[in-house]
Design a protein around this motif. Sequence first.
Motif, PDB file in Angstrom:
ATOM      1  N   PRO A   1      12.842  14.735  15.342  1.00 44.83           N
ATOM      2  CA  PRO A   1      12.695  13.570  14.467  1.00 44.83           C
ATOM      3  C   PRO A   1      13.013  13.890  13.004  1.00 44.83           C
ATOM      4  N   ALA A   2      13.415  12.858  12.294  1.00 41.31           N
ATOM      5  CA  ALA A   2      13.648  12.975  10.849  1.00 41.31           C
ATOM      6  C   ALA A   2      12.308  12.940  10.124  1.00 41.31           C
ATOM      7  N   SER A   3      12.266  13.516   8.943  1.00 46.20           N
ATOM      8  CA  SER A   3      11.055  13.502   8.129  1.00 46.20           C
ATOM      9  C   SER A   3      10.915  12.153   7.422  1.00 46.20           C
ATOM     10  N   ARG A   4       9.683  11.792   7.145  1.00 44.39           N
ATOM     11  CA  ARG A   4       9.439  10.604   6.322  1.00 44.39           C
ATOM     12  C   ARG A   4      10.101  10.794   4.961  1.00 44.39           C
ATOM     13  N   HIS A   5      10.402   9.697   4.314  1.00 41.70           N
ATOM     14  CA  HIS A   5      10.872   9.737   2.933  1.00 41.70           C
ATOM     15  C   HIS A   5       9.658   9.597   2.015  1.00 41.70           C
ATOM     16  N   LEU A   6       9.608  10.408   0.986  1.00 40.61           N
ATOM     17  CA  LEU A   6       8.607  10.256  -0.070  1.00 40.61           C
ATOM     18  C   LEU A   6       9.323   9.613  -1.241  1.00 40.61           C
ATOM     19  N   PHE A   7       8.954   8.376  -1.545  1.00 39.82           N
ATOM     20  CA  PHE A   7       9.652   7.622  -2.579  1.00 39.82           C
ATOM     21  C   PHE A   7       9.092   7.891  -3.976  1.00 39.82           C
ATOM     22  N   LYS A   8       7.785   7.778  -4.101  1.00 37.08           N
ATOM     23  CA  LYS A   8       7.184   8.030  -5.422  1.00 37.08           C
ATOM     24  C   LYS A   8       5.710   8.342  -5.270  1.00 37.08           C
ATOM     25  N   ILE A   9       5.186   8.966  -6.310  1.00 38.03           N
ATOM     26  CA  ILE A   9       3.746   9.235  -6.415  1.00 38.03           C
ATOM     27  C   ILE A   9       3.297   8.711  -7.772  1.00 38.03           C
TER      28      ILE A   9
ATOM     29  N   GLU B   1      -0.070   8.453 -10.312  1.00 40.79           N
ATOM     30  CA  GLU B   1      -1.373   9.062 -10.580  1.00 40.79           C
ATOM     31  C   GLU B   1      -2.260   8.081 -11.336  1.00 40.79           C
ATOM     32  N   TYR B   2      -3.513   7.959 -10.872  1.00 37.25           N
ATOM     33  CA  TYR B   2      -4.477   7.050 -11.479  1.00 37.25           C
ATOM     34  C   TYR B   2      -5.774   7.788 -11.803  1.00 37.25           C
ATOM     35  N   THR B   3      -6.453   7.316 -12.830  1.00 36.31           N
ATOM     36  CA  THR B   3      -7.799   7.777 -13.113  1.00 36.31           C
ATOM     37  C   THR B   3      -8.736   6.889 -12.307  1.00 36.31           C
ATOM     38  N   HIS B   4      -9.713   7.517 -11.627  1.00 37.33           N
ATOM     39  CA  HIS B   4     -10.607   6.761 -10.750  1.00 37.33           C
ATOM     40  C   HIS B   4     -12.052   7.186 -10.997  1.00 37.33           C
ATOM     41  N   GLU B   5     -12.959   6.229 -11.024  1.00 39.73           N
ATOM     42  CA  GLU B   5     -14.365   6.513 -11.325  1.00 39.73           C
ATOM     43  C   GLU B   5     -15.006   7.456 -10.304  1.00 39.73           C
ATOM     44  N   LYS B   6     -14.788   7.225  -9.030  1.00 41.01           N
ATOM     45  CA  LYS B   6     -15.439   8.019  -7.978  1.00 41.01           C
ATOM     46  C   LYS B   6     -14.743   9.361  -7.742  1.00 41.01           C
ATOM     47  N   TYR B   7     -13.416   9.349  -7.685  1.00 38.63           N
ATOM     48  CA  TYR B   7     -12.656  10.552  -7.336  1.00 38.63           C
ATOM     49  C   TYR B   7     -12.037  11.257  -8.544  1.00 38.63           C
ATOM     50  N   HIS B   8     -12.198  10.712  -9.718  1.00 35.76           N
ATOM     51  CA  HIS B   8     -11.625  11.231 -10.971  1.00 35.76           C
ATOM     52  C   HIS B   8     -10.118  10.994 -11.026  1.00 35.76           C
ATOM     53  N   THR B   9      -9.369  11.521 -10.065  1.00 35.95           N
ATOM     54  CA  THR B   9      -7.923  11.284 -10.006  1.00 35.95           C
ATOM     55  C   THR B   9      -7.561  10.889  -8.583  1.00 35.95           C
ATOM     56  N   VAL B  10      -6.735   9.847  -8.471  1.00 40.68           N
ATOM     57  CA  VAL B  10      -6.209   9.401  -7.179  1.00 40.68           C
ATOM     58  C   VAL B  10      -4.705   9.296  -7.323  1.00 40.68           C
ATOM     59  N   TRP B  11      -3.986   9.793  -6.318  1.00 46.19           N
ATOM     60  CA  TRP B  11      -2.532   9.700  -6.292  1.00 46.19           C
ATOM     61  C   TRP B  11      -2.119   8.745  -5.180  1.00 46.19           C
ATOM     62  N   ALA B  12      -1.342   7.729  -5.527  1.00 45.84           N
ATOM     63  CA  ALA B  12      -0.785   6.797  -4.548  1.00 45.84           C
ATOM     64  C   ALA B  12       0.608   7.306  -4.185  1.00 45.84           C
ATOM     65  N   SER B  13       0.781   7.630  -2.910  1.00 48.64           N
ATOM     66  CA  SER B  13       2.027   8.237  -2.435  1.00 48.64           C
ATOM     67  C   SER B  13       2.745   7.252  -1.521  1.00 48.64           C
ATOM     68  N   TYR B  14       3.856   6.738  -1.983  1.00 46.52           N
ATOM     69  CA  TYR B  14       4.613   5.711  -1.271  1.00 46.52           C
ATOM     70  C   TYR B  14       5.642   6.373  -0.356  1.00 46.52           C
ATOM     71  N   VAL B  15       5.563   6.052   0.948  1.00 44.14           N
ATOM     72  CA  VAL B  15       6.380   6.750   1.938  1.00 44.14           C
ATOM     73  C   VAL B  15       6.979   5.769   2.951  1.00 44.14           C
ATOM     74  N   SER B  16       7.885   6.307   3.762  1.00 44.75           N
ATOM     75  CA  SER B  16       8.500   5.537   4.842  1.00 44.75           C
ATOM     76  C   SER B  16       7.715   5.709   6.137  1.00 44.75           C
ATOM     77  N   ILE B  17       8.236   5.132   7.192  1.00 42.00           N
ATOM     78  CA  ILE B  17       7.688   5.348   8.530  1.00 42.00           C
ATOM     79  C   ILE B  17       8.031   6.766   8.987  1.00 42.00           C
ATOM     80  N   PRO B  18       7.323   7.267  10.000  1.00 40.91           N
ATOM     81  CA  PRO B  18       7.737   8.558  10.559  1.00 40.91           C
ATOM     82  C   PRO B  18       9.071   8.395  11.287  1.00 40.91           C
ATOM     83  N   ASN B  19       9.866   9.431  11.285  1.00 41.30           N
ATOM     84  CA  ASN B  19      11.154   9.443  11.975  1.00 41.30           C
ATOM     85  C   ASN B  19      12.032   8.242  11.611  1.00 41.30           C
TER      86      ASN B  19
END
Length: 175
Positions: free
Chosen positions: A70-78, A80-98
């Motif tokens: 199978p082909a790897s997913r595409h990682l389009f962008k990440i 970074e956000y400041t978050h009260e509970k986790y301090h930092t959260v990264w939203a990682s936008y990706v494709s479907i598998p394969n």
Amino acid sequence: MKAVKELLDFLFKKEQETIYLGGKKGQFDNYNQLAEEIKSYMNDITVGFGLPTLINPKPDIFYEDNPSYPASRHLFKISEYTHEKYHTVWASYVSIPNPGTGTKKLTNCFLVAEIERNLKIIAKMGIAPDTRQWKFYGGDEDKSLRLHNLGTPVKIERYVEPTDEWSLEEYFKDK
């Protein structure tokens, strides 16, 4: 963000191998071992890559002698956000598998945070096909962990441009 990208690249390679082994007869134990390894990077059992641990091998009809890798997913962008509970959260936008060779569509967003000094995927969002809106699919149910509630990103890194119009619009948004 470099560590988040490295984690995702690592998990996507593991995902490829797991999908491949899932199609090969006689690889049941190896498949389950990799599926469990991938799950160890999730902070909640409701988050996953869609690779369940199997109790029994599938019937022979589901296996191929020489499945294609199978082909790897595409990682389009990440983003970074400041978050009260986790301090930092990264939203990682990706494709479907394969994904298909010419297909580069945004379909999932994995939220990553540091938990006890380890990066973990804490939530999964996906595109609702009927509305083209981001929908929560699993993980930490804290309502502040929805893409529309994360606020303004501190930093955004873009890697691969999607090819369809809606995904491209999402890709260029400052979120």
